[in-house]
Enzyme design. Structure first.
Site, PDB file in Angstrom:
ATOM      1  N   THR A 118      21.735  -7.245   7.087  1.00 55.51           N
ATOM      2  CA  THR A 118      20.370  -7.762   7.215  1.00 55.51           C
ATOM      3  C   THR A 118      19.470  -6.737   7.902  1.00 55.51           C
ATOM      4  O   THR A 118      19.787  -6.247   8.979  1.00 55.51           O
ATOM      5  CB  THR A 118      20.372  -9.066   8.028  1.00 55.51           C
ATOM      6  OG1 THR A 118      21.318  -9.961   7.462  1.00 55.51           O
ATOM      7  CG2 THR A 118      18.997  -9.699   8.025  1.00 55.51           C
ATOM      8  N   MET A 173      24.047  -9.004  10.422  1.00 54.35           N
ATOM      9  CA  MET A 173      24.725 -10.160  11.011  1.00 54.35           C
ATOM     10  C   MET A 173      26.240  -9.971  10.942  1.00 54.35           C
ATOM     11  O   MET A 173      26.758  -9.286  10.065  1.00 54.35           O
ATOM     12  CB  MET A 173      24.335 -11.435  10.274  1.00 54.35           C
ATOM     13  CG  MET A 173      22.894 -11.854  10.484  1.00 54.35           C
ATOM     14  SD  MET A 173      22.538 -13.504   9.804  1.00 54.35           S
ATOM     15  CE  MET A 173      22.518 -13.146   8.058  1.00 54.35           C
ATOM     16  N   ASP A 208      31.140  -7.016  10.490  1.00 54.67           N
ATOM     17  CA  ASP A 208      31.713  -6.137   9.475  1.00 54.67           C
ATOM     18  C   ASP A 208      31.565  -4.683   9.914  1.00 54.67           C
ATOM     19  O   ASP A 208      30.493  -4.252  10.336  1.00 54.67           O
ATOM     20  CB  ASP A 208      31.015  -6.362   8.131  1.00 54.67           C
ATOM     21  CG  ASP A 208      31.766  -5.730   6.969  1.00 54.67           C
ATOM     22  OD1 ASP A 208      32.961  -5.428   7.124  1.00 54.67           O
ATOM     23  OD2 ASP A 208      31.143  -5.549   5.901  1.00 54.67           O
TER      24      ASP A 208
END
Length: 370
Positions: free
Chosen positions: A191, A310, A313
């Site tokens: 994001t 977000m 990862d």
């Protein structure tokens, strides 16, 4: 706790109702009003000051891009775009993200999606994440043409001028001896990533001495438009990577949506490997999978970058890279992140060699490589 106040904008009465019903079904969200076109949206935003706005792209009177540009100047608000899965929709979505949209959701089956419920959970998640950044929204200057000359290399798609003047951080890169080792930069983002990538890649000069392998969380159909848009703005080449492609210095390779991107060695050369194994942590492409593949490469100098997004990862993959051999990491500082999730996870895991705001990352990267 007060509810998240949302203004829903779509030219379809059906879509306005369904989107409103989806959002209102969450106890933390309140739909305060609806708008049927961009002009009405801008007026209602000024009157109601919503926490988050959902915005369709194709609308009469004033389309979503025109409304978004005006909002970012006059009354900034976190915006979640709703986009169609067409090439035109993808290109418009990339422009919206550059203009300041927080994120986007794809309509499953076109402008009037009777199956919009398929993305209900994702829409609610994005709206909640967008609300969390409202206090950091700032008024922006209107786009201006860059002071620097346009790159002479021809772009596959003509594109409008970038949002702000860009200047490569180094005008010429010397040829550096590195004892025959290959070099590779890997980068993960989510994001806020498209705009962050534009800021970083446009500041990297031609002649950059390593390939850059990138995972940007995005659905299939959008990464190609992102790569083409960035390629038209950058001095380095930017492309959506293809399976089996050799990775060359001075090129940024973006993983295609819906495919994991790994890097393998063949006779000492670096080659892209794409596959559609199960998503990792809900993501395909996954930053972890890219980083883990790079951890297995030998006789390669490695640099890893994690930027806005977000979740977490990239943290597991970066940890494996550091366990398997030397790698220098650059993590985006919270001050410039749209969402601090991915960078925070890497920093909290003790994996950050350098923490830098977005505007400092290109210069830092070039210095580390030289």
């Amino acid at each position: 706790m007060s509810k998240i106040r949302v203004l829903v904008t779509d030219d379809s009465a059906f879509m306005r109702k369904v989107i409103s019903d989806i959002l209102s079904g969450d106890p933390e969200i309140e739909v305060i009003d609806r708008a049927k076109n961009g002009l009405e949206c801008v007026e209602k935003c000024k009157q109601l000051s919503p926490d988050v706005l959902t915005l369709d792209i194709e609308m009469p009177v004033m389309n979503g891009l025109e409304a978004l540009e005006k909002l970012m100047v006059d009354c900034p608000v976190p915006v979640v775009m709703l986009s169609s899965l067409t090439r035109e929709g993808a290109e418009a979505t990339i422009q919206a993200l550059e203009l300041g949209a927080f994120d986007f959701i794809t309509k499953p089956s076109g402008p009037i999606s009777l199956d919009i419920h398929k993305v209900a959970d994702r829409l609610i998640e994005r709206v909640k994440a967008a609300a969390a950044v409202k206090g950091r929204m700032r008024r922006t200057l209107r786009p201006s043409r860059p002071a620097t000359p346009e790159p002479t290399r021809q772009s596959p798609i003509p594109a409008p001028a970038p949002l702000r003047p860009v200047q490569p951080v180094i005008n010429a890169l010397p040829r550096i001896q590195n004892n025959g080792k290959a070099r590779l930069v890997v980068l993960g983002t989510s994001t806020g990533g498209p705009k962050a990538l534009q800021n970083v890649l446009t500041a990297i000069p031609a002649g950059f001495p390593a390939p850059i392998a990138i995972v940007q969380h995005m659905p299939a159909g959008f990464t190609k438009s992102l790569a083409q848009r960035l390629d038209s703005l950058c001095q380095i080449r930017v492309t959506e990577v293809t399976d089996g492609e050799w990775l060359e210095p001075g090129t940024a390779y973006i993983a295609p949506g819906g495919y994991h991107f790994e890097v393998q060695q063949v006779s000492g050369k670096l080659q892209a490997l794409l596959h559609q194994q199960e998503p990792r942590g809900g993501h395909r492409p996954s930053v972890d999978i890219l980083f883990e593949s790079v951890s297995r490469l030998t006789n390669v100098d490695k640099w890893a970058i994690i930027m806005t997004g977000m979740g977490n990862d990239g943290t597991k993959g970066l940890k494996q890279m550091k366990e398997f051999g030397p790698v220098t990491s650059i993590i985006e500082d919270e001050s410039s992140c749209v969402v601090f999730g991915m960078p925070r996870a890497a920093i909290q895991a003790g994996l950050a060699d350098h923490v830098a705001p977005l505007e400092k990352i290109p210069e830092l990267l070039c210095k580390l490589l030289h």
